[in-house]
Design a protein around this motif. Sequence first.
Motif, PDB file in Angstrom:
ATOM      1  N   PRO A 136       0.834  -1.081   0.136  1.00 58.41           N
ATOM      2  CA  PRO A 136       0.050   0.013  -0.064  1.00 58.41           C
ATOM      3  C   PRO A 136       0.816   1.149  -0.182  1.00 58.41           C
ATOM      4  N   ILE A 144       1.032   5.741  -0.936  1.00 57.81           N
ATOM      5  CA  ILE A 144       0.334   6.807  -1.051  1.00 57.81           C
ATOM      6  C   ILE A 144       1.141   7.910  -1.842  1.00 57.81           C
ATOM      7  N   ASP A 183       3.743   8.515   1.075  1.00 64.04           N
ATOM      8  CA  ASP A 183       5.056   7.785   0.505  1.00 64.04           C
ATOM      9  C   ASP A 183       5.748   8.513  -0.450  1.00 64.04           C
ATOM     10  N   SER A 214      -6.508   8.159   3.634  1.00 68.18           N
ATOM     11  CA  SER A 214      -5.454   7.595   2.701  1.00 68.18           C
ATOM     12  C   SER A 214      -4.429   6.704   3.690  1.00 68.18           C
ATOM     13  N   ARG A 248      -3.923   2.649   4.172  1.00 68.34           N
ATOM     14  CA  ARG A 248      -2.564   2.026   4.084  1.00 68.34           C
ATOM     15  C   ARG A 248      -2.229   1.038   5.202  1.00 68.34           C
TER      16      ARG A 248
END
Length: 262
Positions: A44, A46, A72, A176, A180
């Motif tokens: 996952p 972002i 991320d 979000s 994640r």
Amino acid sequence: MASQEPTKSERAHNFMALMNRLRIIDDEAAEQALLDELSRPTRPFILSFLNAHAVNLGWNQPGMLEGLLLSDMVLRDGIGVKLGLKAFQRPFGLNMNGTDFIPKVARTFKGRKVALFGTRSPWLDNARRTLEEWGLNVVASQEGFDPPETYLRLAAETKPDLILMAMGMPKQEEVSVKLREALTHPVLIVNGGAILDYIGGKVPRAPVVMRKVGMEWLFRLAVEPKRLFSRYVLGIPIYFAHVAEVRRSGETGEPPGGRAVR
């Protein structure tokens, strides 16, 4: 007890923390490499976008910054952040505004599963049909006004390869991060603001010439003056006042390596 208002030094530090999180994309070859990278998430992941409005929101609300700082990857969106980086003598690269870049990302997921979380009908339904025409398999679509648990459940049930978030700041960034934390399969989670409104035909794009010179914000203001007056007419001078204050603070030293991102 109410949280204490940040000091000038803390505001300047938070501002530069955002700038230091930016992934600078130097040219079209680097953009294509980025598309290839994003199309193959291994966990996952972002992707978020930083524009002047986000900086303004975070100036007095440190909590607003958390979602962006926990992303991320953060890309530069708009001429305001470009001019801010220039003021700090930082590289600024290409304008990676989400309105142009997110559709490119979506097309790399052709044949794979996508979830749409945000906006409302009929724009959400229109966006769904458009993405299906692009060859994506829309496995979930939900308006953007539900509690986080709704999106967590839908994502866990459908296991999309791509999630397009269009709830606006700061809700989409907050959700979000929860996604994640909750999901275990590889998925790209994109915080896209009004992206589904654009794909769904609610908001028209500016002429290409205005986009190329960084003036799409002026077109958007003309189209939606009531909604965007505070963001642009008031927000742009406020943003550059923040840039000036950060420069005076001495918080603008280069990050490790001398670039905004490795």
